[in-house]
Enzyme design. Structure first.
Site, PDB file in Angstrom:
ATOM      1  N   HIS A   1      -6.306  -7.361  -0.505  1.00 16.95           N
ATOM      2  CA  HIS A   1      -6.395  -5.923  -0.794  1.00 16.95           C
ATOM      3  C   HIS A   1      -5.618  -5.587  -2.063  1.00 16.95           C
ATOM      4  CE1 HIS A   1      -6.747  -6.323   3.673  1.00 16.95           C
ATOM      5  NE2 HIS A   1      -7.770  -5.516   3.455  1.00 16.95           N
TER       6      HIS A   1
ATOM      7  N   HIS B   1       0.818  -1.234   0.000  1.00 15.97           N
ATOM      8  CA  HIS B   1       0.000   0.000   0.000  1.00 15.97           C
ATOM      9  C   HIS B   1       0.845   1.274   0.000  1.00 15.97           C
ATOM     10  CE1 HIS B   1      -3.608  -2.298   0.404  1.00 15.97           C
ATOM     11  NE2 HIS B   1      -3.293  -2.764   1.607  1.00 15.97           N
TER      12      HIS B   1
ATOM     13  N   ASP C   1      -2.778 -10.848  -2.381  1.00 13.97           N
ATOM     14  CA  ASP C   1      -3.348 -10.322  -1.134  1.00 13.97           C
ATOM     15  C   ASP C   1      -4.817  -9.933  -1.394  1.00 13.97           C
ATOM     16  OD1 ASP C   1      -2.083  -8.879   1.586  1.00 13.97           O
ATOM     17  OD2 ASP C   1      -3.867  -7.855   0.820  1.00 13.97           O
TER      18      ASP C   1
ATOM     19  N   ASP D   1      -4.502 -12.882   3.345  1.00 15.43           N
ATOM     20  CA  ASP D   1      -5.757 -12.417   3.937  1.00 15.43           C
ATOM     21  C   ASP D   1      -6.969 -12.658   3.041  1.00 15.43           C
ATOM     22  OD1 ASP D   1      -4.685 -10.547   2.222  1.00 15.43           O
ATOM     23  OD2 ASP D   1      -4.697  -8.890   3.664  1.00 15.43           O
TER      24      ASP D   1
END
Ligand SMILES: [Zn+2]
Length: 321
Positions: free
Chosen positions: A175, A136, A173, A256
């Site tokens: 995200h 991120h 991931d 995740d």
């Protein structure tokens, strides 16, 4: 038998973002316990993550970003020593303690040294069990538990210092790696392919976000399981990855998207991570002598995280052997 490296450092456990925060040091303990118990640890080449140099971080980040984080770290240590708070909050999710700066340099340093070893042919591939995660972090901003974009630093280093022509990052991931996309956006020598849940933090990752034809997003919906994941991964990422023909593949290995993860809404299981790792491995064998550097990103259910990492690392070990 191929050699798989495992990079980590005790400094990565000292970075903490407050009580109850899901991105916690216990994640690394759970992973290493599982690697030991499953016998995977014995067959790995264990190496300490060095501190990244600022010159290498600067390949993927603005100098101001590094200076700001370093300044905050110095200020925090001074204030804590004078009786102040042990944490500085950068946003609602992301905080620094006095060890964060060093841990972030170790996490990026793992990406650098793993890249060096894999490109040199000293290791077949490598997994970096480090934190903080990175995908991120944009060129100029820390966010979403991330400070430096470890995969982007490693990829840029491979291009600049090793003279590779094309480097791909594949991100599973839950995200979207908005930071990696941001850093890669206009560089056709870098490829970014991501499966992720949408809508979900950080909000980017739409099919329409394509950079200079080098960004491949494969958004999934909450509730999607292995079948939808494999379909999207195959059609949206593997095909373009083969066309791109990477000289090195870096994995943003977040776990995740597991069905037990508290932060995501996808329903993957360990077998799906094994499948993705094998698929990436086949691409790496076809295009770049199996060169893979895998970097830990998310994964917040400790048991699911540990089991998934063990399966991922075992699969990396089995590639090419
Ligand atoms: Zn994540």
């Amino acid at each position: 038998m191929s050699k798989t490296g495992y990079y980590t450092h005790r400094d990565c456990r000292k970075h903490e973002m407050g009580p109850g925060h899901p991105e916690c040091p216990a994640r690394l303990d759970a992973i290493e316990d599982r690697l030991l118990v499953s016998g995977v640890a014995d067959a790995l080449e264990h190496r300490e993550a060095p501190l990244a140099s600022l010159a290498d971080i600067e390949l993927a980040h603005d100098r101001m970003h590094m200076a700001a984080l370093r300044g905050l770290s110095d200020m925090l240590i001074e204030e804590e020593d004078a009786g102040g708070s042990p944490l500085i909050q950068l946003d609602t999710d992301t905080a620094m303690n006095r060890y964060t700066w060093t841990a972030a340099l170790r996490a990026a340093g793992a990406a650098l040294e793993a890249t060096d070893a894999v490109v040199a042919g000293e290791l077949e591939n490598a997994f970096c069990g480090v934190r903080p995660p990175g995908h991120h972090a944009t060129r100029s901003r820390a966010m979403g538990f991330c400070f430096f974009n470890n995969v982007a630093v490693g990829a840029a280093h491979a291009l600049e210092r090793h003279g590779l022509e094309r480097v791909a990052v594949v991100d599973f991931d839950v995200h979207h790696g908005n930071g990696t996309q941001d850093i890669f956006w206009s560089d056709k020598d870098l490829f970014y392919g991501s499966t992720h849940q949408m809508p979900l933090f950080p909000g980017t990752g739409d099919l329409s976000e394509t950079g200079v034809g080098n960004i491949w997003n494969a958004p999934l919906r909450a509730g999607d399981a292995g079948e939808a994941f494999r379909e999207a991964f195959t059609s949206r990422i593997l095909g373009p990855l083969h066309n791109f023909g990477p000289d090195l593949i870096v994995i943003s290995a977040g776990f995740d998207a597991h069905k037990h993860d508290p932060l995501g809404g996808l329903r993957l299981v360990e077998a799906d991570f094994m499948w993705a790792t094998e698929a990436i491995g086949k691409a790496a064998e076809r295009h770049c002598q199996g060169r893979i550097v895998s970097m830990l990103e998310g994964g917040y259910d400790l048991d699911a995280l540990a089991k998934s990492v063990a399966v991922h690392v075992r699969t990396l070990m089995d590639l090419g052997s």
